[in-house]
Design an enzyme around this catalytic site. Structure first.
Site, PDB file in Angstrom:
ATOM      1  N   LYS A   1       0.776  -1.223   0.041  1.00 37.18           N
ATOM      2  CA  LYS A   1       0.501   0.153  -0.117  1.00 37.18           C
ATOM      3  C   LYS A   1       0.648   1.226  -0.258  1.00 37.18           C
ATOM      4  CE  LYS A   1      -4.144  -1.739  -0.119  1.00 37.18           C
ATOM      5  NZ  LYS A   1      -3.882  -3.255  -0.167  1.00 37.18           N
TER       6      LYS A   1
HETATM    7  C1  LIG Z   1      -9.759  -2.634  -1.068  1.00 34.07           C
HETATM    8  C2  LIG Z   1      -9.627  -3.025  -0.935  1.00 34.07           C
HETATM    9  N1  LIG Z   1      -9.714  -3.834   0.461  1.00 34.07           N
HETATM   10  C3  LIG Z   1      -9.284  -4.361   1.409  1.00 34.07           C
HETATM   11  C4  LIG Z   1      -8.935  -4.723   2.054  1.00 34.07           C
HETATM   12  C5  LIG Z   1      -7.904  -5.844   3.018  1.00 34.07           C
HETATM   13  O1  LIG Z   1      -6.745  -5.109   3.257  1.00 34.07           O
HETATM   14  P1  LIG Z   1      -5.769  -6.172   4.093  1.00 34.07           P
HETATM   15  O2  LIG Z   1      -4.954  -6.364   3.825  1.00 34.07           O
HETATM   16  O3  LIG Z   1      -5.260  -5.156   4.848  1.00 34.07           O
HETATM   17  O4  LIG Z   1      -6.727  -6.318   5.245  1.00 34.07           O
HETATM   18  C6  LIG Z   1      -7.586  -4.729   0.489  1.00 34.07           C
HETATM   19  C7  LIG Z   1      -6.185  -5.419   0.208  1.00 34.07           C
HETATM   20  O5  LIG Z   1      -5.504  -5.278  -0.444  1.00 34.07           O
HETATM   21  C8  LIG Z   1      -7.929  -3.952  -0.478  1.00 34.07           C
HETATM   22  O6  LIG Z   1      -7.422  -3.855  -1.360  1.00 34.07           O
END
Ligand SMILES: Cc1ncc(COP(=O)(O)O)c(C=O)c1O
Length: 391
Positions: free
Chosen positions: A191
Protein backbone atom coordinates in the site's frame (compact mmCIF):
# COMPACT_ATOMS: atom_id res chain seq x y z
CA UNK A 1 10.50 -16.56 -25.74
CA UNK A 2 12.52 -14.97 -28.55
CA UNK A 3 13.72 -12.01 -26.53
CA UNK A 4 16.40 -11.85 -23.91
CA UNK A 5 14.74 -10.73 -20.68
CA UNK A 6 14.79 -6.99 -19.97
CA UNK A 7 16.09 -7.72 -16.45
CA UNK A 8 18.33 -10.53 -15.22
CA UNK A 9 16.64 -13.19 -13.11
CA UNK A 10 18.50 -12.17 -9.95
CA UNK A 11 17.06 -8.64 -10.28
CA UNK A 12 13.39 -9.69 -10.43
CA UNK A 13 11.31 -6.55 -9.87
CA UNK A 14 8.92 -7.43 -7.07
CA UNK A 15 5.46 -5.94 -7.58
CA UNK A 16 4.49 -3.51 -4.83
CA UNK A 17 7.76 -3.72 -2.92
CA UNK A 18 7.63 -0.96 -0.26
CA UNK A 19 10.17 1.81 0.36
CA UNK A 20 11.53 1.18 3.87
CA UNK A 21 13.95 3.75 5.26
CA UNK A 22 16.38 4.04 8.16
CA UNK A 23 14.05 6.01 10.48
CA UNK A 24 11.47 3.20 10.70
CA UNK A 25 14.18 0.56 11.02
CA UNK A 26 15.60 2.46 14.02
CA UNK A 27 12.11 2.93 15.51
CA UNK A 28 11.34 -0.80 15.26
CA UNK A 29 14.68 -1.62 16.87
CA UNK A 30 13.94 0.88 19.66
CA UNK A 31 10.57 -0.81 20.25
CA UNK A 32 12.26 -4.18 20.45
CA UNK A 33 14.90 -2.91 22.86
CA UNK A 34 12.20 -1.33 25.04
CA UNK A 35 10.35 -4.64 25.24
CA UNK A 36 7.05 -2.91 24.45
CA UNK A 37 6.02 -4.72 21.30
CA UNK A 38 2.24 -4.75 21.61
CA UNK A 39 -0.38 -1.99 21.55
CA UNK A 40 1.01 1.04 23.32
CA UNK A 41 2.13 4.67 23.00
CA UNK A 42 3.36 4.30 19.40
CA UNK A 43 -0.05 3.12 18.26
CA UNK A 44 -1.64 6.14 19.99
CA UNK A 45 0.94 8.40 18.28
CA UNK A 46 0.25 6.87 14.83
CA UNK A 47 -3.53 7.17 15.34
CA UNK A 48 -3.16 10.84 16.21
CA UNK A 49 -0.86 11.60 13.25
CA UNK A 50 -3.16 9.80 10.82
CA UNK A 51 -6.26 11.49 12.26
CA UNK A 52 -4.61 14.88 11.85
CA UNK A 53 -3.45 14.12 8.28
CA UNK A 54 -7.00 13.21 7.27
CA UNK A 55 -8.70 15.94 9.30
CA UNK A 56 -10.94 13.31 10.91
CA UNK A 57 -12.55 13.40 14.35
CA UNK A 58 -11.48 9.92 15.52
CA UNK A 59 -8.99 7.33 14.30
CA UNK A 60 -8.61 3.78 15.60
CA UNK A 61 -5.70 1.61 14.47
CA UNK A 62 -6.23 -2.10 13.86
CA UNK A 63 -4.20 -4.94 12.35
CA UNK A 64 -5.69 -4.80 8.82
CA UNK A 65 -8.16 -3.04 6.59
CA UNK A 66 -10.17 -6.26 6.61
CA UNK A 67 -10.53 -5.87 10.40
CA UNK A 68 -11.37 -2.18 9.90
CA UNK A 69 -14.18 -3.06 7.47
CA UNK A 70 -15.51 -5.81 9.74
CA UNK A 71 -15.57 -3.59 12.85
CA UNK A 72 -17.13 -0.69 10.93
CA UNK A 73 -19.91 -2.99 9.80
CA UNK A 74 -20.47 -4.11 13.41
CA UNK A 75 -20.40 -0.53 14.69
CA UNK A 76 -23.00 0.30 12.04
CA UNK A 77 -25.24 -2.20 13.93
CA UNK A 78 -26.15 -4.21 10.86
CA UNK A 79 -28.42 -7.16 11.51
CA UNK A 80 -28.81 -10.56 9.87
CA UNK A 81 -30.53 -10.06 6.52
CA UNK A 82 -29.59 -6.38 6.18
CA UNK A 83 -28.20 -5.66 2.74
CA UNK A 84 -24.98 -3.77 2.01
CA UNK A 85 -24.30 -2.64 -1.56
CA UNK A 86 -20.74 -2.67 -2.82
CA UNK A 87 -18.80 -2.87 -6.08
CA UNK A 88 -18.22 -5.94 -8.24
CA UNK A 89 -14.64 -4.72 -8.83
CA UNK A 90 -12.89 -5.01 -5.47
CA UNK A 91 -10.74 -7.27 -3.34
CA UNK A 92 -12.55 -10.19 -1.71
CA UNK A 93 -12.00 -8.67 1.77
CA UNK A 94 -14.59 -5.96 1.06
CA UNK A 95 -17.29 -8.54 0.44
CA UNK A 96 -16.11 -10.99 3.10
CA UNK A 97 -16.31 -8.31 5.79
CA UNK A 98 -20.00 -7.78 4.99
CA UNK A 99 -20.61 -11.52 5.29
CA UNK A 100 -18.62 -11.79 8.56
CA UNK A 101 -20.77 -9.02 10.03
CA UNK A 102 -23.83 -11.19 9.34
CA UNK A 103 -25.21 -8.96 6.58
CA UNK A 104 -25.90 -9.79 2.94
CA UNK A 105 -23.65 -8.35 0.23
CA UNK A 106 -25.26 -6.98 -2.92
CA UNK A 107 -23.09 -6.05 -5.91
CA UNK A 108 -23.40 -3.18 -8.36
CA UNK A 109 -21.45 -2.88 -11.61
CA UNK A 110 -18.78 -0.25 -12.23
CA UNK A 111 -18.37 2.71 -14.52
CA UNK A 112 -16.09 1.41 -17.30
CA UNK A 113 -13.95 4.57 -17.35
CA UNK A 114 -13.40 5.24 -13.64
CA UNK A 115 -13.70 1.54 -12.64
CA UNK A 116 -15.52 2.79 -9.52
CA UNK A 117 -19.04 1.77 -8.52
CA UNK A 118 -21.63 3.34 -10.81
CA UNK A 119 -24.03 5.35 -8.60
CA UNK A 120 -26.96 4.63 -10.94
CA UNK A 121 -26.40 0.88 -10.72
CA UNK A 122 -25.97 1.27 -6.96
CA UNK A 123 -29.31 3.03 -6.62
CA UNK A 124 -30.99 0.40 -8.79
CA UNK A 125 -29.95 -2.28 -6.25
CA UNK A 126 -31.60 -0.59 -3.25
CA UNK A 127 -34.39 -2.61 -1.62
CA UNK A 128 -36.33 -2.28 1.63
CA UNK A 129 -33.51 -4.31 3.27
CA UNK A 130 -30.64 -2.03 2.23
CA UNK A 131 -28.96 -0.47 5.27
CA UNK A 132 -25.52 0.57 4.05
CA UNK A 133 -23.41 1.26 0.99
CA UNK A 134 -19.72 0.46 0.72
CA UNK A 135 -18.00 2.45 -2.04
CA UNK A 136 -14.37 1.58 -2.78
CA UNK A 137 -12.04 4.22 -4.28
CA UNK A 138 -10.47 1.97 -6.91
CA UNK A 139 -6.70 2.48 -7.44
CA UNK A 140 -7.00 5.68 -5.37
CA UNK A 141 -9.46 7.36 -7.77
CA UNK A 142 -12.24 9.09 -5.83
CA UNK A 143 -15.73 7.66 -6.24
CA UNK A 144 -18.46 10.07 -7.26
CA UNK A 145 -19.10 11.10 -3.65
CA UNK A 146 -21.70 13.76 -4.54
CA UNK A 147 -23.95 11.14 -6.11
CA UNK A 148 -23.21 8.53 -3.42
CA UNK A 149 -23.84 10.93 -0.53
CA UNK A 150 -27.10 12.02 -2.17
CA UNK A 151 -28.27 8.40 -2.48
CA UNK A 152 -27.29 7.70 1.15
CA UNK A 153 -29.32 10.70 2.36
CA UNK A 154 -32.32 9.88 0.16
CA UNK A 155 -32.59 6.30 1.46
CA UNK A 156 -31.14 6.89 4.94
CA UNK A 157 -28.19 4.55 4.46
CA UNK A 158 -24.90 4.36 6.32
CA UNK A 159 -21.77 4.87 4.25
CA UNK A 160 -18.62 2.84 4.86
CA UNK A 161 -15.73 3.82 2.57
CA UNK A 162 -13.15 1.24 1.54
CA UNK A 163 -10.07 3.47 1.37
CA UNK A 164 -7.51 0.66 1.09
CA UNK A 165 -5.99 2.50 -1.93
CA UNK A 166 -7.03 6.00 -0.99
CA UNK A 167 -4.81 7.53 1.70
CA UNK A 168 -4.10 10.68 -0.37
CA UNK A 169 -7.41 10.73 -2.30
CA UNK A 170 -9.54 13.87 -2.27
CA UNK A 171 -12.90 14.75 -3.75
CA UNK A 172 -13.82 18.42 -4.08
CA UNK A 173 -11.26 19.37 -1.44
CA UNK A 174 -12.41 16.77 1.09
CA UNK A 175 -10.31 13.74 1.98
CA UNK A 176 -11.49 10.20 1.29
CA UNK A 177 -12.56 8.38 4.43
CA UNK A 178 -14.42 11.27 6.04
CA UNK A 179 -17.41 11.40 3.69
CA UNK A 180 -19.06 8.39 5.22
CA UNK A 181 -19.81 7.17 8.72
CA UNK A 182 -16.62 5.08 8.59
CA UNK A 183 -13.47 5.17 6.45
CA UNK A 184 -11.25 2.07 6.35
CA UNK A 185 -7.55 2.13 5.40
CA UNK A 186 -4.84 -0.47 4.74
CA UNK A 187 -1.12 -0.37 5.49
CA UNK A 188 -0.44 -3.79 3.96
CA UNK A 189 3.03 -4.13 2.36
CA UNK A 190 1.98 -3.05 -1.13
CA UNK A 191 0.00 0.00 0.00
CA UNK A 192 0.91 3.69 -0.27
CA UNK A 193 2.31 3.67 3.25
CA UNK A 194 2.95 0.44 5.08
CA UNK A 195 3.16 -1.15 8.51
CA UNK A 196 3.53 -4.75 7.26
CA UNK A 197 -0.04 -5.61 8.16
CA UNK A 198 -2.19 -2.81 9.49
CA UNK A 199 -5.34 -0.78 9.14
CA UNK A 200 -7.14 2.31 10.43
CA UNK A 201 -10.76 3.32 10.91
CA UNK A 202 -11.87 6.95 10.77
CA UNK A 203 -15.19 7.92 12.26
CA UNK A 204 -16.91 11.13 13.31
CA UNK A 205 -18.72 9.65 16.29
CA UNK A 206 -17.04 9.23 19.72
CA UNK A 207 -19.28 6.29 20.71
CA UNK A 208 -18.51 4.43 17.49
CA UNK A 209 -14.77 5.00 18.00
CA UNK A 210 -14.97 3.70 21.59
CA UNK A 211 -17.00 0.64 20.55
CA UNK A 212 -14.57 -0.16 17.72
CA UNK A 213 -11.66 0.09 20.14
CA UNK A 214 -13.36 -2.31 22.54
CA UNK A 215 -14.34 -4.75 19.78
CA UNK A 216 -10.76 -4.71 18.44
CA UNK A 217 -9.46 -6.09 21.75
CA UNK A 218 -11.72 -8.99 22.76
CA UNK A 219 -14.53 -6.68 23.89
CA UNK A 220 -12.47 -5.69 26.93
CA UNK A 221 -13.37 -2.42 28.57
CA UNK A 222 -9.80 -1.11 28.98
CA UNK A 223 -6.78 -0.99 26.68
CA UNK A 224 -4.32 -3.73 27.60
CA UNK A 225 -1.46 -1.28 27.56
CA UNK A 226 -3.15 0.84 30.20
CA UNK A 227 -3.83 -2.25 32.31
CA UNK A 228 -0.12 -2.93 32.74
CA UNK A 229 1.04 0.66 33.08
CA UNK A 230 2.64 2.12 36.20
CA UNK A 231 -0.68 3.70 37.21
CA UNK A 232 -1.50 0.54 39.15
CA UNK A 233 -3.29 -2.64 38.11
CA UNK A 234 -6.71 -2.22 36.57
CA UNK A 235 -9.15 -5.06 36.04
CA UNK A 236 -10.62 -5.39 32.58
CA UNK A 237 -14.24 -6.28 32.09
CA UNK A 238 -15.52 -7.98 28.97
CA UNK A 239 -18.52 -5.99 27.82
CA UNK A 240 -19.10 -7.79 24.51
CA UNK A 241 -17.67 -10.62 22.44
CA UNK A 242 -14.87 -8.94 20.50
CA UNK A 243 -11.91 -9.84 18.31
CA UNK A 244 -8.11 -9.74 18.37
CA UNK A 245 -7.67 -6.96 15.84
CA UNK A 246 -5.38 -4.51 17.70
CA UNK A 247 -2.32 -2.96 16.03
CA UNK A 248 1.09 -3.50 17.68
CA UNK A 249 3.61 -0.77 18.56
CA UNK A 250 6.04 -2.63 16.31
CA UNK A 251 3.71 -1.91 13.36
CA UNK A 252 2.99 1.68 14.41
CA UNK A 253 6.77 2.26 14.70
CA UNK A 254 6.94 1.77 10.92
CA UNK A 255 3.75 3.72 10.20
CA UNK A 256 4.76 6.87 12.10
CA UNK A 257 7.78 7.39 9.81
CA UNK A 258 6.06 6.22 6.63
CA UNK A 259 3.28 8.76 7.18
CA UNK A 260 5.83 11.59 7.28
CA UNK A 261 6.76 10.66 3.69
CA UNK A 262 3.22 10.17 2.39
CA UNK A 263 3.35 13.26 0.13
CA UNK A 264 6.90 12.59 -1.05
CA UNK A 265 5.93 9.03 -2.04
CA UNK A 266 2.73 10.31 -3.69
CA UNK A 267 4.76 12.71 -5.87
CA UNK A 268 7.11 9.93 -6.93
CA UNK A 269 4.19 7.65 -7.92
CA UNK A 270 2.58 10.53 -9.83
CA UNK A 271 5.87 10.99 -11.73
CA UNK A 272 6.03 7.27 -12.61
CA UNK A 273 2.36 7.33 -13.65
CA UNK A 274 3.11 10.22 -16.04
CA UNK A 275 6.18 8.46 -17.46
CA UNK A 276 4.04 5.39 -18.21
CA UNK A 277 1.31 7.55 -19.80
CA UNK A 278 3.84 9.16 -22.11
CA UNK A 279 5.63 5.93 -23.03
CA UNK A 280 2.45 3.98 -23.79
CA UNK A 281 0.41 6.68 -25.51
CA UNK A 282 0.84 5.10 -28.96
CA UNK A 283 0.33 1.47 -27.96
CA UNK A 284 -2.99 -0.29 -28.60
CA UNK A 285 -3.68 -0.71 -24.88
CA UNK A 286 -6.16 1.21 -22.73
CA UNK A 287 -4.46 3.45 -20.16
CA UNK A 288 -6.01 4.71 -16.90
CA UNK A 289 -8.30 7.71 -17.39
CA UNK A 290 -7.00 11.11 -16.32
CA UNK A 291 -8.04 12.03 -12.75
CA UNK A 292 -11.40 13.84 -12.78
CA UNK A 293 -11.27 17.62 -12.26
CA UNK A 294 -11.74 18.60 -8.61
CA UNK A 295 -10.29 15.32 -7.36
CA UNK A 296 -6.93 14.10 -6.17
CA UNK A 297 -5.94 10.62 -7.31
CA UNK A 298 -3.81 8.60 -4.87
CA UNK A 299 -1.98 6.82 -7.73
CA UNK A 300 -2.04 3.50 -5.93
CA UNK A 301 -2.31 1.38 -9.09
CA UNK A 302 -1.42 1.95 -12.73
CA UNK A 303 -3.53 -0.57 -14.58
CA UNK A 304 -3.61 -1.08 -18.34
CA UNK A 305 -6.17 -3.10 -20.26
CA UNK A 306 -4.95 -5.77 -22.68
CA UNK A 307 -7.58 -6.52 -25.30
CA UNK A 308 -6.53 -9.46 -27.51
CA UNK A 309 -8.45 -8.03 -30.47
CA UNK A 310 -6.33 -4.87 -30.40
CA UNK A 311 -3.04 -6.01 -28.89
CA UNK A 312 -2.66 -9.48 -30.41
CA UNK A 313 -2.19 -11.38 -27.14
CA UNK A 314 -4.51 -11.93 -24.25
CA UNK A 315 -4.09 -10.67 -20.71
CA UNK A 316 -2.82 -13.89 -19.18
CA UNK A 317 -0.19 -14.31 -21.94
CA UNK A 318 0.88 -10.71 -21.24
CA UNK A 319 1.23 -11.47 -17.50
CA UNK A 320 3.45 -14.45 -18.34
CA UNK A 321 5.52 -12.40 -20.79
CA UNK A 322 6.14 -9.70 -18.14
CA UNK A 323 7.17 -12.37 -15.65
CA UNK A 324 9.56 -13.81 -18.27
CA UNK A 325 11.14 -10.34 -18.42
CA UNK A 326 11.53 -10.68 -14.62
CA UNK A 327 9.04 -7.94 -13.85
CA UNK A 328 6.32 -8.62 -11.29
CA UNK A 329 2.78 -7.57 -12.23
CA UNK A 330 -0.60 -7.72 -10.49
CA UNK A 331 -4.27 -8.22 -11.32
CA UNK A 332 -6.68 -5.89 -9.54
CA UNK A 333 -9.03 -7.65 -9.79
CA UNK A 334 -10.87 -10.56 -11.30
CA UNK A 335 -14.43 -9.35 -10.72
CA UNK A 336 -16.01 -10.68 -7.52
CA UNK A 337 -18.58 -12.89 -9.35
CA UNK A 338 -15.72 -14.84 -11.02
CA UNK A 339 -15.00 -16.62 -7.71
CA UNK A 340 -16.66 -19.97 -7.02
CA UNK A 341 -17.57 -19.23 -3.39
CA UNK A 342 -19.73 -16.24 -4.32
CA UNK A 343 -21.26 -18.04 -7.30
CA UNK A 344 -22.25 -20.97 -5.09
CA UNK A 345 -23.42 -18.84 -2.14
CA UNK A 346 -25.18 -15.94 -3.88
CA UNK A 347 -25.69 -17.24 -7.43
CA UNK A 348 -23.69 -14.31 -8.84
CA UNK A 349 -22.50 -14.64 -12.46
CA UNK A 350 -19.80 -12.48 -14.07
CA UNK A 351 -22.01 -11.72 -17.10
CA UNK A 352 -24.47 -9.89 -14.84
CA UNK A 353 -21.73 -7.28 -14.12
CA UNK A 354 -20.39 -6.82 -17.67
CA UNK A 355 -18.09 -3.83 -17.07
CA UNK A 356 -16.41 -5.43 -14.05
CA UNK A 357 -16.18 -8.75 -15.92
CA UNK A 358 -14.48 -7.27 -19.00
CA UNK A 359 -12.06 -5.13 -17.04
CA UNK A 360 -11.28 -7.99 -14.63
CA UNK A 361 -10.34 -10.16 -17.62
CA UNK A 362 -8.19 -7.49 -19.32
CA UNK A 363 -6.53 -5.60 -16.48
CA UNK A 364 -2.82 -5.68 -15.57
CA UNK A 365 -1.27 -3.57 -12.81
CA UNK A 366 2.28 -2.42 -13.53
CA UNK A 367 4.77 -1.71 -10.72
CA UNK A 368 4.10 1.72 -9.13
CA UNK A 369 6.00 1.78 -5.86
CA UNK A 370 7.81 4.92 -4.70
CA UNK A 371 10.81 2.63 -4.32
CA UNK A 372 11.21 2.21 -8.11
CA UNK A 373 14.34 3.79 -9.60
CA UNK A 374 14.25 5.50 -13.00
CA UNK A 375 16.04 2.43 -14.34
CA UNK A 376 13.30 0.13 -12.95
CA UNK A 377 10.64 2.30 -14.62
CA UNK A 378 12.54 2.16 -17.94
CA UNK A 379 12.72 -1.64 -17.64
CA UNK A 380 8.94 -1.86 -17.17
CA UNK A 381 8.43 0.38 -20.21
CA UNK A 382 10.90 -1.60 -22.34
CA UNK A 383 9.22 -4.88 -21.42
CA UNK A 384 5.71 -3.63 -22.27
CA UNK A 385 6.90 -2.20 -25.60
CA UNK A 386 8.86 -5.37 -26.48
CA UNK A 387 5.93 -7.65 -25.73
CA UNK A 388 3.73 -5.50 -27.98
CA UNK A 389 6.29 -5.62 -30.81
CA UNK A 390 6.93 -9.39 -30.59
CA UNK A 391 3.47 -10.81 -30.13
C1 LIG B 1 -9.91 -2.81 -1.91
C2 LIG B 1 -9.33 -3.50 -0.72
N1 LIG B 1 -10.07 -3.62 0.39
C3 LIG B 1 -9.60 -4.23 1.48
C4 LIG B 1 -8.33 -4.76 1.51
C5 LIG B 1 -7.86 -5.46 2.73
O1 LIG B 1 -6.75 -4.86 3.28
P1 LIG B 1 -5.84 -5.63 4.35
O2 LIG B 1 -4.90 -6.50 3.59
O3 LIG B 1 -5.15 -4.53 5.09
O4 LIG B 1 -6.76 -6.41 5.22
C6 LIG B 1 -7.52 -4.63 0.39
C7 LIG B 1 -6.16 -5.19 0.43
O5 LIG B 1 -5.46 -5.43 -0.50
C8 LIG B 1 -8.02 -3.99 -0.76
O6 LIG B 1 -7.26 -3.86 -1.86
Amino acid sequence: MKDTPVRPKNKFLIFGSPAIEEAEIKEVVASMRSGWLGTGPKVAHFEEDFRAYKGARYAVAVNSCTAALHLSMLAASLKQGDEVITTAMTFCATVNAIIHAGATPVLADIDPVTMNIDPEQMEAKITSKTRAILPFHFAGRACNMDAITKIAKKYNLQVIEDCAHAIETEYRGKKAGIFGDFGCFSFYVTKNIVTGEGGMILTRNAEDAARIKTLALHGMSRDAWKRFSDEGYKHYLVTECGFKYNMMDLQAAIGIHQLKRVEQYWKRRQQIWQKYNKAFSNLPIALPAEPEPGTRHAYHLYNILIDKEKYGINRDAFLNAMTAHHIGVGVHYLSIPEHPYYQETFGWQPEDYPNAMRIGRQTVSLPLSAKLTDEDVQDVIKAVVKIGANK
